[in-house]
Motif scaffolding. Structure first.
Motif, PDB file in Angstrom:
ATOM      1  N   UNK A   1     -43.808  60.525  22.796  1.00  0.00           N
ATOM      2  CA  UNK A   1     -42.630  61.153  21.880  1.00  0.00           C
ATOM      3  C   UNK A   1     -41.750  62.308  22.111  1.00  0.00           C
ATOM      4  N   UNK A   2     -42.049  62.460  23.116  1.00  0.00           N
ATOM      5  CA  UNK A   2     -40.547  63.535  23.078  1.00  0.00           C
ATOM      6  C   UNK A   2     -39.796  63.074  24.692  1.00  0.00           C
ATOM      7  N   UNK A   3     -40.576  63.485  25.658  1.00  0.00           N
ATOM      8  CA  UNK A   3     -39.156  63.170  26.852  1.00  0.00           C
ATOM      9  C   UNK A   3     -39.800  62.324  27.312  1.00  0.00           C
ATOM     10  N   UNK A   4     -40.874  61.538  27.776  1.00  0.00           N
ATOM     11  CA  UNK A   4     -40.880  59.941  27.982  1.00  0.00           C
ATOM     12  C   UNK A   4     -40.354  59.080  26.868  1.00  0.00           C
ATOM     13  N   UNK A   5     -40.281  59.193  25.389  1.00  0.00           N
ATOM     14  CA  UNK A   5     -39.916  57.828  24.817  1.00  0.00           C
ATOM     15  C   UNK A   5     -38.177  58.258  25.280  1.00  0.00           C
ATOM     16  N   UNK A   6     -37.567  59.897  25.547  1.00  0.00           N
ATOM     17  CA  UNK A   6     -36.021  60.057  25.207  1.00  0.00           C
ATOM     18  C   UNK A   6     -35.354  59.002  27.104  1.00  0.00           C
ATOM     19  N   UNK A   7     -36.192  59.553  27.912  1.00  0.00           N
ATOM     20  CA  UNK A   7     -35.658  59.182  29.492  1.00  0.00           C
ATOM     21  C   UNK A   7     -36.282  57.420  29.126  1.00  0.00           C
ATOM     22  N   UNK A   8     -37.593  56.968  28.370  1.00  0.00           N
ATOM     23  CA  UNK A   8     -37.665  55.499  28.718  1.00  0.00           C
ATOM     24  C   UNK A   8     -36.591  54.932  28.018  1.00  0.00           C
ATOM     25  N   UNK A   9     -35.745  54.407  26.409  1.00  0.00           N
ATOM     26  CA  UNK A   9     -34.969  54.592  25.412  1.00  0.00           C
ATOM     27  C   UNK A   9     -33.629  54.797  26.672  1.00  0.00           C
ATOM     28  N   UNK A  10     -33.478  55.715  27.018  1.00  0.00           N
ATOM     29  CA  UNK A  10     -32.005  55.665  28.289  1.00  0.00           C
ATOM     30  C   UNK A  10     -32.667  54.919  28.932  1.00  0.00           C
ATOM     31  N   UNK A  45     -50.344  58.613  29.816  1.00  0.00           N
ATOM     32  CA  UNK A  45     -48.630  59.976  28.968  1.00  0.00           C
ATOM     33  C   UNK A  45     -49.325  59.997  27.456  1.00  0.00           C
ATOM     34  N   UNK A  46     -49.123  60.914  27.180  1.00  0.00           N
ATOM     35  CA  UNK A  46     -50.444  62.343  25.963  1.00  0.00           C
ATOM     36  C   UNK A  46     -48.909  62.799  25.775  1.00  0.00           C
ATOM     37  N   UNK A  47     -49.555  63.392  24.125  1.00  0.00           N
ATOM     38  CA  UNK A  47     -48.809  63.506  23.411  1.00  0.00           C
ATOM     39  C   UNK A  47     -49.978  64.733  22.464  1.00  0.00           C
ATOM     40  N   UNK A  53     -52.012  63.273  13.728  1.00  0.00           N
ATOM     41  CA  UNK A  53     -52.439  63.639  14.597  1.00  0.00           C
ATOM     42  C   UNK A  53     -52.052  63.430  15.984  1.00  0.00           C
ATOM     43  N   UNK A  54     -52.389  63.917  17.045  1.00  0.00           N
ATOM     44  CA  UNK A  54     -51.566  63.699  18.411  1.00  0.00           C
ATOM     45  C   UNK A  54     -51.811  62.183  19.125  1.00  0.00           C
ATOM     46  N   UNK A  55     -52.956  61.958  18.532  1.00  0.00           N
ATOM     47  CA  UNK A  55     -53.236  60.087  18.405  1.00  0.00           C
ATOM     48  C   UNK A  55     -52.614  59.021  17.551  1.00  0.00           C
ATOM     49  N   UNK A  56     -52.300  59.969  16.249  1.00  0.00           N
ATOM     50  CA  UNK A  56     -50.998  58.769  15.241  1.00  0.00           C
ATOM     51  C   UNK A  56     -49.675  58.763  16.313  1.00  0.00           C
ATOM     52  N   UNK A  57     -49.041  60.122  16.721  1.00  0.00           N
ATOM     53  CA  UNK A  57     -47.785  60.087  17.330  1.00  0.00           C
ATOM     54  C   UNK A  57     -47.883  59.741  18.356  1.00  0.00           C
ATOM     55  N   UNK A  58     -48.981  58.942  19.070  1.00  0.00           N
ATOM     56  CA  UNK A  58     -48.467  58.660  20.324  1.00  0.00           C
ATOM     57  C   UNK A  58     -48.236  57.606  20.015  1.00  0.00           C
ATOM     58  N   UNK A  59     -49.263  56.831  19.144  1.00  0.00           N
ATOM     59  CA  UNK A  59     -49.491  55.429  18.776  1.00  0.00           C
ATOM     60  C   UNK A  59     -48.127  54.723  18.539  1.00  0.00           C
ATOM     61  N   UNK A  60     -47.635  55.783  17.689  1.00  0.00           N
ATOM     62  CA  UNK A  60     -46.384  55.229  17.159  1.00  0.00           C
ATOM     63  C   UNK A  60     -45.438  55.538  18.144  1.00  0.00           C
ATOM     64  N   UNK A  61     -45.380  56.760  18.889  1.00  0.00           N
ATOM     65  CA  UNK A  61     -44.452  56.590  19.371  1.00  0.00           C
ATOM     66  C   UNK A  61     -44.233  55.096  21.014  1.00  0.00           C
ATOM     67  N   UNK A  62     -45.344  54.990  21.530  1.00  0.00           N
ATOM     68  CA  UNK A  62     -45.338  53.244  21.932  1.00  0.00           C
ATOM     69  C   UNK A  62     -45.007  51.784  21.209  1.00  0.00           C
ATOM     70  N   UNK A  63     -45.666  52.310  19.605  1.00  0.00           N
ATOM     71  CA  UNK A  63     -44.933  51.335  18.756  1.00  0.00           C
ATOM     72  C   UNK A  63     -43.857  50.967  18.955  1.00  0.00           C
ATOM     73  N   UNK A  64     -43.088  52.711  18.859  1.00  0.00           N
ATOM     74  CA  UNK A  64     -41.523  52.523  19.228  1.00  0.00           C
ATOM     75  C   UNK A  64     -40.825  51.428  20.220  1.00  0.00           C
ATOM     76  N   UNK A  65     -41.345  51.848  21.539  1.00  0.00           N
ATOM     77  CA  UNK A  65     -40.768  51.262  22.670  1.00  0.00           C
ATOM     78  C   UNK A  65     -41.246  50.342  23.078  1.00  0.00           C
ATOM     79  N   UNK A  66     -42.245  49.508  22.917  1.00  0.00           N
ATOM     80  CA  UNK A  66     -42.751  48.589  22.956  1.00  0.00           C
ATOM     81  C   UNK A  66     -41.639  47.065  22.667  1.00  0.00           C
ATOM     82  N   UNK A  67     -41.651  46.501  23.853  1.00  0.00           N
ATOM     83  CA  UNK A  67     -40.684  45.283  23.332  1.00  0.00           C
ATOM     84  C   UNK A  67     -39.361  45.428  22.906  1.00  0.00           C
ATOM     85  N   UNK A  68     -38.885  47.132  23.083  1.00  0.00           N
ATOM     86  CA  UNK A  68     -37.338  46.873  22.137  1.00  0.00           C
ATOM     87  C   UNK A  68     -37.182  48.218  23.698  1.00  0.00           C
ATOM     88  N   UNK A  69     -37.896  48.624  24.273  1.00  0.00           N
ATOM     89  CA  UNK A  69     -37.111  49.508  25.986  1.00  0.00           C
ATOM     90  C   UNK A  69     -38.007  49.942  26.923  1.00  0.00           C
TER      91      UNK A  69
END
Length: 186
Positions: free
Chosen positions: A119-128, A143-145, A157-173
């Motif tokens: 949800x931090x550096x993996x997400x930001x790098x992927x989005x960019x 990946x993990x958080x 929870x870490x799992x909630x954060x992980x799954x939410x971050x993946x959902x934000x990225x999937x199909x869009x970024x």
């Protein structure tokens, strides 16, 4: 299985021992390091390009500072000779590192991303990467958080954060995949 070009670049983000510090709290995906190691082994065996990015925190107490032991690579992800190593001071692997220039200079257009934290550096790098026109595959089980506290003091929870971050990225970024999806092409 995903169809990756032969020159798809594996981008390993912040695979540093500092993330083993208890300061970060509980982490999800205890198998993340072994999954990253499998990706690296396969990329190296097939002579595909690998990039390692690590964080040099500017925060005085961070275990990820270059003057702290936590700046070191996790044993599963130590760079080998010939692999590009970049250091960043912010969440994106593209800011201040020369990553975009290197990718364009070599004609690389597809990235396979793994590492810490989802949800931090993996997400930001992927989005960019996607915003800059690269095709991105994010390997969910490599990946993990960590657990997080919300703005109103609620706990996630870490799992909630992980799954939410993946959902934000999937199909869009990115196309979010698992290790088995990637290995079908290597």
């Amino acid at each position: 299985m995903v169809e990756l070009p032969a020159d798809a670049v594996l981008v390993c983000i912040d695979m540093q021992t500092g993330f083993d510090s208890p300061v970060y709290g509980e982490r999800n995906n205890p198998d993340m390091e072994s999954k990253v190691a499998e990706l690296l082994a396969t990329w190296r065996e097939n002579e595909r390009p690998v990039v390692h990015i690590r964080h040099d925190s500017q925060e005085p107490d961070s275990p990820l500072r270059s003057d702290k032991d936590g700046f070191a690579w996790k044993t599963e992800a130590v760079p080998e000779d010939g692999e590009l190593v970049l250091t960043k001071n912010v969440n994106s692997g593209f800011i201040g590192t020369g990553l975009e220039e290197w990718l364009r200079e070599h004609g690389y257009s597809t990235l396979v991303v793994c590492g810490l934290t989802t949800d931090h550096c993996v997400s930001t790098t992927t989005r960019m990467a996607e915003n800059l026109g690269f095709d991105v595959y994010l390997v969910a089980d490599a990946t993990a958080t960590f657990e997080r506290e919300g703005v109103e003091g609620e706990s996630f929870t870490a799992d909630e954060m992980h799954r939410t971050a993946l959902a934000h990225l999937n199909g869009e970024f990115a196309e979010v995949v698992v290790l088995a999806d990637v290995f079908g092409d290597c």
